[in-house]
Design a protein around this motif. Structure first.
Motif: not given
Length: 373
Positions: A204-210
């Motif tokens: 994701q754009y926040d660095g985490g995974m969906s």
């Protein structure tokens, strides 16, 4: 457990491993030969043709200790090419004559002067064949070999498109091995096209995974699209045909005006496909092909990748559309002025995206093309 002798593409160990379902490095193979047989090429086909030739020797490999399930997997794969098992005696690398099972084509071809080359095939076709075999073997136990005979040409087209897609420019800001995780890959449907699903996580754009998401796509292949344009007469040729997807969505006008278009055959350059389709669908031979661009037709639902062209042609006289008789195509064509084309686009009369795209490109480059006519 039986021993199998392979003289053609299954001598390529990665392909053999894939078909068998064996792990890397788990094969026991040795060199062997089969007397009074040869392996040849016919025309431009890349695959080997087996022939009975007195005095010739076919070189191959002997695969030892094939289990019953592996034999069934081999029958499934080779049965899709109309090959059947026959028992023969081959000469092992020890010099002894030993029994082995060999896949023979239903019709044994006559020998030609061109020997088939495994290294040449590995250089030009191995990657495509591995991708096609991966899709084919995903259907083992769910479809018959006879059903695969009908499905395999589409699989090869999709495999060729997959190999071409891998060669496109990578995203410099992302690492697919880190940013995309595939948990499962499903094959719910295959025929002329294929429907596939993946369970996937994406960075994701926040660095985490969906979360794990289920996503589906229609696997089509690559296509060449060419809008025929006569710069002297300032006119274009369009073709019309019935489009089942347009009908299936409830549209009351499923006969659609389009440019000339068709799927690329495996290994076929887009320019060659464009010229071939123009001859088949409109009886046209182009002088020059102007590249418009390459793009996906619908990134949210389909893998289809389009190579768009404007083709310069003489559109004088009657141009008769025919279509590919083996594909059930029923096509008519018409020649209209450039002004009429653009009026139709402005009025929303055309619903085919490649037609609108090539027409808008033509609007930008028409002056140049007319100046060099």
């Amino acid at each position: 457990m039986a021993d199998f002798f392979f003289y053609g593409t299954l001598r390529h160990v990665p392909l053999l491993q894939l078909v068998l379902g064996r792990a890397q490095g788990a094969l026991t193979v040795s060199a062997a030969t089969l007397a009074d047989h040869g392996v040849f090429r016919l025309g431009d086909e890349p695959f080997p043709h087996f022939a009975s030739v007195p005095g010739a020797v076919a070189t191959g490999i002997l695969l030892h200790d094939v289990s019953e399930d592996e034999a069934n997997r081999l029958r499934f794969y080779e049965g899709g090419f109309a090959y059947r098992l026959r028992e023969v005696s081959v000469r092992a690398e020890t010099g002894d004559m030993v029994p082995a099972l060999v896949f023979y084509p239903d019709t044994v071809d006559q020998a030609t002067e061109r020997a088939w080359s495994l290294p040449d095939w590995e250089r030009d076709w191995a990657e495509i064949s591995l991708c096609a075999a991966a899709e084919a073997m995903a259907w083992y136990g769910r479809k018959s070999a006879e059903e695969m005979t009908l499905a395999f040409p589409g699989m090869r087209r999709r495999a060729s498109a997959l190999v071409a897609g891998r060669k496109r420019q990578a995203d410099p800001d992302r690492d697919l091995s880190r940013d995309v995780r595939v948990a499962a890959h499903h094959h719910p449907y295959t025929k002329f096209f294929s429907m596939q699903e993946i369970d996937v996580q994406v960075r994701q754009y926040d660095g985490g995974m969906s979360d794990v998401l289920n996503r589906a796509a229609i696997l089509v292949g690559e296509a060449a699209v060419v809008l025929p344009y006569d710069p002297r007469r300032d006119c274009v040729l369009l073709i019309e045909q019935f489009r089942a997807p347009v009908f299936m969505t409830g549209d009351p006008a499923p006969w659609v005006w389009e440019p000339v278009a068709g799927l690329l055959e495996p290994g076929e350059p887009p320019e060659v496909a464009a010229r071939r389709e123009a001859l088949e669908e409109a009886g046209l031979a182009f002088g020059r092909l102007e590249p418009v661009g390459g793009m996906y037709s619908s990134t949210g639902s389909s893998t289809e990748y389009l190579h768009l062209f404007v083709g310069l042609a003489d559109l004088a006289g009657n141009v008769t559309g025919t279509g590919g008789t083996d594909e059930g195509e029923d096509i008519r064509s018409k020649v209209i002025s450039y002004d009429a084309l653009m009026q139709g686009i402005d009025a929303g009369a055309y619903k085919d995206m490649p037609l609108v795209t090539t027409a808008l490109w033509l609007a930008r480059h028409r002056g140049r093309l007319r100046g060099t006519a």
